[in-house]
Design a protein around this motif. Structure first.
Motif, PDB file in Angstrom:
ATOM      1  N   VAL A   1       3.336 -24.070  23.406  1.00 44.45           N
ATOM      2  CA  VAL A   1       2.590 -23.141  24.267  1.00 44.45           C
ATOM      3  C   VAL A   1       1.887 -22.086  23.413  1.00 44.45           C
ATOM      4  O   VAL A   1       0.732 -21.734  23.668  1.00 44.45           O
ATOM      5  CB  VAL A   1       3.554 -22.453  25.276  1.00 44.45           C
ATOM      6  N   LEU A   2       2.576 -21.614  22.382  1.00 46.77           N
ATOM      7  CA  LEU A   2       2.012 -20.557  21.535  1.00 46.77           C
ATOM      8  C   LEU A   2       1.115 -21.121  20.429  1.00 46.77           C
ATOM      9  O   LEU A   2       0.572 -20.369  19.629  1.00 46.77           O
ATOM     10  CB  LEU A   2       3.143 -19.728  20.906  1.00 46.77           C
ATOM     11  N   GLN A   3       0.993 -22.447  20.399  1.00 48.03           N
ATOM     12  CA  GLN A   3       0.175 -23.115  19.387  1.00 48.03           C
ATOM     13  C   GLN A   3       0.591 -22.685  17.976  1.00 48.03           C
ATOM     14  O   GLN A   3      -0.245 -22.295  17.156  1.00 48.03           O
ATOM     15  CB  GLN A   3      -1.300 -22.804  19.616  1.00 48.03           C
ATOM     16  N   THR A   4       1.895 -22.740  17.733  1.00 48.62           N
ATOM     17  CA  THR A   4       2.398 -22.361  16.428  1.00 48.62           C
ATOM     18  C   THR A   4       3.436 -23.372  15.963  1.00 48.62           C
ATOM     19  O   THR A   4       3.741 -24.328  16.688  1.00 48.62           O
ATOM     20  CB  THR A   4       2.975 -20.927  16.490  1.00 48.62           C
TER      21      THR A   4
ATOM     22  N   GLU B   1       8.272 -20.679  13.164  1.00 50.30           N
ATOM     23  CA  GLU B   1       7.951 -19.292  13.542  1.00 50.30           C
ATOM     24  C   GLU B   1       8.889 -18.752  14.621  1.00 50.30           C
ATOM     25  O   GLU B   1       8.921 -17.545  14.872  1.00 50.30           O
ATOM     26  CB  GLU B   1       6.506 -19.219  14.077  1.00 50.30           C
TER      27      GLU B   1
ATOM     28  N   HIS C   1      14.098 -18.011  14.666  1.00 49.93           N
ATOM     29  CA  HIS C   1      14.976 -16.834  14.747  1.00 49.93           C
ATOM     30  C   HIS C   1      15.432 -16.572  16.184  1.00 49.93           C
ATOM     31  O   HIS C   1      16.320 -15.767  16.409  1.00 49.93           O
ATOM     32  CB  HIS C   1      14.257 -15.603  14.191  1.00 49.93           C
ATOM     33  N   LEU C   2      14.815 -17.251  17.161  1.00 48.21           N
ATOM     34  CA  LEU C   2      15.218 -17.058  18.560  1.00 48.21           C
ATOM     35  C   LEU C   2      16.271 -18.073  19.004  1.00 48.21           C
ATOM     36  O   LEU C   2      16.623 -18.134  20.180  1.00 48.21           O
ATOM     37  CB  LEU C   2      13.989 -17.188  19.479  1.00 48.21           C
TER      38      LEU C   2
ATOM     39  N   LEU D   1      11.072 -17.411  29.075  1.00 52.53           N
ATOM     40  CA  LEU D   1      10.047 -16.952  28.147  1.00 52.53           C
ATOM     41  C   LEU D   1       8.868 -17.928  28.118  1.00 52.53           C
ATOM     42  O   LEU D   1       7.710 -17.543  28.254  1.00 52.53           O
ATOM     43  CB  LEU D   1      10.701 -16.875  26.758  1.00 52.53           C
TER      44      LEU D   1
ATOM     45  N   ILE E   1       5.125 -17.085  29.504  1.00 49.01           N
ATOM     46  CA  ILE E   1       3.976 -17.037  28.579  1.00 49.01           C
ATOM     47  C   ILE E   1       2.926 -18.082  28.982  1.00 49.01           C
ATOM     48  O   ILE E   1       1.728 -17.823  28.959  1.00 49.01           O
ATOM     49  CB  ILE E   1       4.452 -17.239  27.115  1.00 49.01           C
TER      50      ILE E   1
ATOM     51  N   ALA F   1       1.113 -16.650  31.857  1.00 47.99           N
ATOM     52  CA  ALA F   1       0.257 -15.518  31.450  1.00 47.99           C
ATOM     53  C   ALA F   1      -0.990 -16.013  30.714  1.00 47.99           C
ATOM     54  O   ALA F   1      -2.084 -15.484  30.924  1.00 47.99           O
ATOM     55  CB  ALA F   1       1.058 -14.569  30.566  1.00 47.99           C
ATOM     56  N   LEU F   2      -0.811 -17.024  29.859  1.00 49.45           N
ATOM     57  CA  LEU F   2      -1.971 -17.570  29.134  1.00 49.45           C
ATOM     58  C   LEU F   2      -2.955 -18.208  30.108  1.00 49.45           C
ATOM     59  O   LEU F   2      -4.166 -18.201  29.893  1.00 49.45           O
ATOM     60  CB  LEU F   2      -1.504 -18.617  28.111  1.00 49.45           C
TER      61      LEU F   2
ATOM     62  N   THR G   1      -6.209 -29.755  24.636  1.00 49.86           N
ATOM     63  CA  THR G   1      -5.509 -28.508  25.013  1.00 49.86           C
ATOM     64  C   THR G   1      -6.148 -27.884  26.256  1.00 49.86           C
ATOM     65  O   THR G   1      -5.462 -27.623  27.249  1.00 49.86           O
ATOM     66  CB  THR G   1      -5.549 -27.491  23.850  1.00 49.86           C
ATOM     67  N   LEU G   2      -7.471 -27.643  26.190  1.00 50.71           N
ATOM     68  CA  LEU G   2      -8.129 -27.002  27.331  1.00 50.71           C
ATOM     69  C   LEU G   2      -8.194 -27.950  28.527  1.00 50.71           C
ATOM     70  O   LEU G   2      -8.022 -27.528  29.672  1.00 50.71           O
ATOM     71  CB  LEU G   2      -9.531 -26.528  26.933  1.00 50.71           C
TER      72      LEU G   2
ATOM     73  N   LEU H   1      -1.049 -10.243  27.013  1.00 48.44           N
ATOM     74  CA  LEU H   1      -0.887 -11.181  28.124  1.00 48.44           C
ATOM     75  C   LEU H   1      -0.269 -10.472  29.341  1.00 48.44           C
ATOM     76  O   LEU H   1       0.609  -9.622  29.181  1.00 48.44           O
ATOM     77  CB  LEU H   1       0.019 -12.334  27.701  1.00 48.44           C
ATOM     78  N   PRO H   2      -0.723 -10.851  30.537  1.00 47.36           N
ATOM     79  CA  PRO H   2      -0.154 -10.243  31.759  1.00 47.36           C
ATOM     80  C   PRO H   2       1.184 -10.905  32.112  1.00 47.36           C
ATOM     81  O   PRO H   2       1.239 -11.816  32.928  1.00 47.36           O
ATOM     82  CB  PRO H   2      -1.225 -10.547  32.815  1.00 47.36           C
ATOM     83  N   LEU H   3       2.266 -10.451  31.500  1.00 46.95           N
ATOM     84  CA  LEU H   3       3.571 -11.095  31.688  1.00 46.95           C
ATOM     85  C   LEU H   3       4.240 -10.620  32.975  1.00 46.95           C
ATOM     86  O   LEU H   3       4.104  -9.456  33.367  1.00 46.95           O
ATOM     87  CB  LEU H   3       4.485 -10.773  30.500  1.00 46.95           C
TER      88      LEU H   3
ATOM     89  N   THR I   1       9.915 -12.299  32.379  1.00 46.16           N
ATOM     90  CA  THR I   1       9.585 -12.623  30.991  1.00 46.16           C
ATOM     91  C   THR I   1       9.610 -11.357  30.143  1.00 46.16           C
ATOM     92  O   THR I   1      10.140 -11.361  29.028  1.00 46.16           O
ATOM     93  CB  THR I   1       8.179 -13.269  30.925  1.00 46.16           C
TER      94      THR I   1
ATOM     95  N   VAL J   1      13.101 -10.388  29.174  1.00 44.48           N
ATOM     96  CA  VAL J   1      13.652 -11.166  28.044  1.00 44.48           C
ATOM     97  C   VAL J   1      13.113 -10.605  26.734  1.00 44.48           C
ATOM     98  O   VAL J   1      13.863 -10.391  25.769  1.00 44.48           O
ATOM     99  CB  VAL J   1      13.296 -12.671  28.165  1.00 44.48           C
TER     100      VAL J   1
ATOM    101  N   GLU K   1      12.124  -8.858  16.084  1.00 44.14           N
ATOM    102  CA  GLU K   1      11.866 -10.155  16.745  1.00 44.14           C
ATOM    103  C   GLU K   1      10.847  -9.983  17.871  1.00 44.14           C
ATOM    104  O   GLU K   1       9.995 -10.850  18.102  1.00 44.14           O
ATOM    105  CB  GLU K   1      13.167 -10.732  17.304  1.00 44.14           C
TER     106      GLU K   1
ATOM    107  N   HIS L   1       7.438  -9.693  16.364  1.00 44.72           N
ATOM    108  CA  HIS L   1       6.959 -10.991  15.871  1.00 44.72           C
ATOM    109  C   HIS L   1       6.458 -11.850  17.034  1.00 44.72           C
ATOM    110  O   HIS L   1       5.390 -12.477  16.947  1.00 44.72           O
ATOM    111  CB  HIS L   1       8.094 -11.699  15.126  1.00 44.72           C
TER     112      HIS L   1
ATOM    113  N   LEU M   1       2.679 -13.342  17.948  1.00 47.19           N
ATOM    114  CA  LEU M   1       2.396 -14.760  18.243  1.00 47.19           C
ATOM    115  C   LEU M   1       1.675 -14.914  19.582  1.00 47.19           C
ATOM    116  O   LEU M   1       0.773 -15.745  19.727  1.00 47.19           O
ATOM    117  CB  LEU M   1       3.706 -15.563  18.251  1.00 47.19           C
TER     118      LEU M   1
ATOM    119  N   ALA N   1      -1.994 -16.438  20.200  1.00 43.36           N
ATOM    120  CA  ALA N   1      -2.242 -17.561  21.116  1.00 43.36           C
ATOM    121  C   ALA N   1      -3.352 -17.213  22.100  1.00 43.36           C
ATOM    122  O   ALA N   1      -4.220 -18.045  22.399  1.00 43.36           O
ATOM    123  CB  ALA N   1      -0.951 -17.914  21.862  1.00 43.36           C
TER     124      ALA N   1
ATOM    125  N   GLN O   1      -6.910 -19.049  22.310  1.00 43.94           N
ATOM    126  CA  GLN O   1      -7.385 -19.678  23.551  1.00 43.94           C
ATOM    127  C   GLN O   1      -8.748 -19.115  23.952  1.00 43.94           C
ATOM    128  O   GLN O   1      -9.622 -19.844  24.400  1.00 43.94           O
ATOM    129  CB  GLN O   1      -6.353 -19.464  24.665  1.00 43.94           C
TER     130      GLN O   1
END
Lengths: 374, 71
Positions: free
Chosen positions: A16-19, A23, A26-27, A38, A42, A45-46, A80-81, B8-10, B14, B17, B25, B28, B32, B36, B40
């Motif tokens: 989703v984050l295109q990464t 990266e 750590h989560l 999450l 996201i 929201a995107l 993607t789009l 982003l409009p979270l 979300t 969290v 974190e 970071h 990201l 993104a 986009q």
């Protein structure tokens, strides 16, 4: 313990984050459910941030001849789009447009579609085309994406896709990522006994027991019991691999939960395997019972373990896990269903071991039993 | 499309969290997310330019109107 559910969520979030997944590693201490919140938040929201543009592209495809829309999709928008726009298009238009696009492009696009948003398109999608794309996704190892689509596939496509996936370990890997447990139930009902047995064999051969057990816990009770009975009826090597996986990945809480639901005894069956006598295995059972407060479930299973294996549990506990004996002794009451089994097991212990076990107890019925045998 | 910021409009779940993460974190992850969003936006802007060029000339004005007010 490795947690494939967390790993899967990190892969989906990275997409989703295109990464890269590195990266986000750590989560990996977050629960899968929080990572899912999450990821879904996201994703939404995107989409929401650029909704008017996505809608514009969706309306554009309705204005243009299909040939031009298909060219714009493949050459300009890309997978993607296109995946994100698909859910905004009228389903019939999207299906007509898909007919003009290559299987390879559609397979790439599947990685970026939200299957829930695109459900009306998926519902009307031609089965033969869906199977062609299934095969491509399988070749590319896109089990997570396939699992997400299983959630919303209509029954006819679901069964055809299941039949098209010939390797049962692939079914297993995909099944793990399916969130809609009713769909998993349908797939299991659709599989014949040979394929169900092949799933169990694949779990043992490829070290996929954690995935199998996690999936079993999510499906309906009828399917769960059918699969568990089948697993327990397998040859010794398969049961041995299950015991070792349970020891390594602490699958005992899940196995004890399943065992509680079954008419026959899961733990009793496993206890008869030689591996169950190994000290490391017994220690893992004891540690899991203590750490996860599984006393009731464990004690429900002890009568079916047989006196020899139960004696082995007492012996390992007397040597290395004394608090287990103290707590068991404290919990035992006259008339408890496991008291007779414990007495029989106690009688099998050598005097020195019995004395060590007795010393570890409180002043309850187990202590009395061990003293009486001494 | 106008180039506003890339936040982003979270929704509140979300956001909760994210707020629960340790500061480094959280930062970071926010980087990201912005990356993104920016990626986009760039893809959509480029796609829009190219798509308009592929539309038959008589339809271009109508197509441009479709995207008026896009972010």
């Amino acid at each position: 313990m490795r947690n494939p559910a967390i790993q899967a969520e990190l892969v989906k979030l990275a997409r989703v984050l295109q990464t890269e997944i590195s990266e986000l590693e750590h989560l990996d201490y977050l629960e899968a459910e929080r990572l899912r919140t999450l990821r879904e938040g996201i994703t939404e929201a995107l989409f929401e941030k650029f909704r008017s543009t996505f809608t514009g592209f969706a309306r554009l495809s309705s204005m243009l001849p299909l040939a031009i829309s298909a060219r714009i999709s493949e050459r300009v928008l890309g997978p993607t789009l296109s995946g994100r726009i698909a859910g905004e298009m009228p389903p019939e238009k999207a299906i007509d447009l898909a007919a003009r696009l290559s299987d390879s492009f559609l397979a790439d696009t599947c990685l970026h579609i939200d299957p829930v948003r695109a459900k009306p398109i998926i519902a009307g999608f031609p089965v033969d085309r869906a199977i062609a794309i299934t095969r491509l996704l399988l070749e590319r190892g896109e089990m997570i994406t396939m699992g997400r689509f299983v959630d919303v596939l209509p029954q006819q496509t679901l069964f055809a896709a299941t039949d098209a996936i010939e390797d049962e370990s692939d079914l297993l890997k995909i099944g793990f990522f399916v969130e809609n447990s009713a769909q998993l139930d349908r797939v299991i009902e659709h599989l014949d006994t040979r394929r169900r047995e092949a799933i169990v064999t694949a779990a043992a051969a490829e070290g996929l027991w954690p995935e199998v057990i996690a999936t079993l816990l999510r499906i309906g009770q009828t399917s769960r019991l059918a699969m568990a009975e089948l697993a327990m009826a397998q040859e010794a090597a398969i049961l041995d691999s299950l015991i070792r996986a349970a020891t390594e990945d602490d699958l005992w809480p899940a196995l004890l939960q399943i065992a509680d639901e079954m008419p026959s005894s899961v733990i009793g069956t496993l206890a008869h395997e030689p591996a169950f006598a190994e000290a490391a295995v017994v220690r893992s059972v004891i540690d899991s019972v203590i750490a996860n407060d599984l006393w009731t479930r464990f004690r429900n299973q002890t009568p079916s373990m047989g006196a020899t294996r139960l004696a082995r549990v007492l012996e390992v506990a007397a040597d290395e896990r004394k608090p287990f004996l103290w707590e068991l002794d404290r919990r035992l009451h006259e008339g408890d269903s496991d008291l007779a089994a414990l007495r029989e097991a106690s009688a099998q212990l050598p005097p020195a071991t019995r004395a060590r076990a007795h010393n570890a107890c409180a002043n309850g019925l187990l202590a009395a039993t061990l003293a009486a045998d001494a | 499309m106008t180039r506003d910021d890339d936040r982003l409009p979270l929704d509140s779940r979300t956001q909760a969290v994210i707020d629960g993460l340790p500061p480094d974190e959280r930062e970071h992850l926010q980087i990201l997310m912005k990356k993104a969003a920016r990626h986009q936006r760039t893809m959509l802007e480029k796609a829009l330019d190219e798509a308009v060029g592929m539309v038959p000339a008589p339809l271009r004005k109508r197509v441009q109107k479709l995207f008026l007010g896009s972010s």
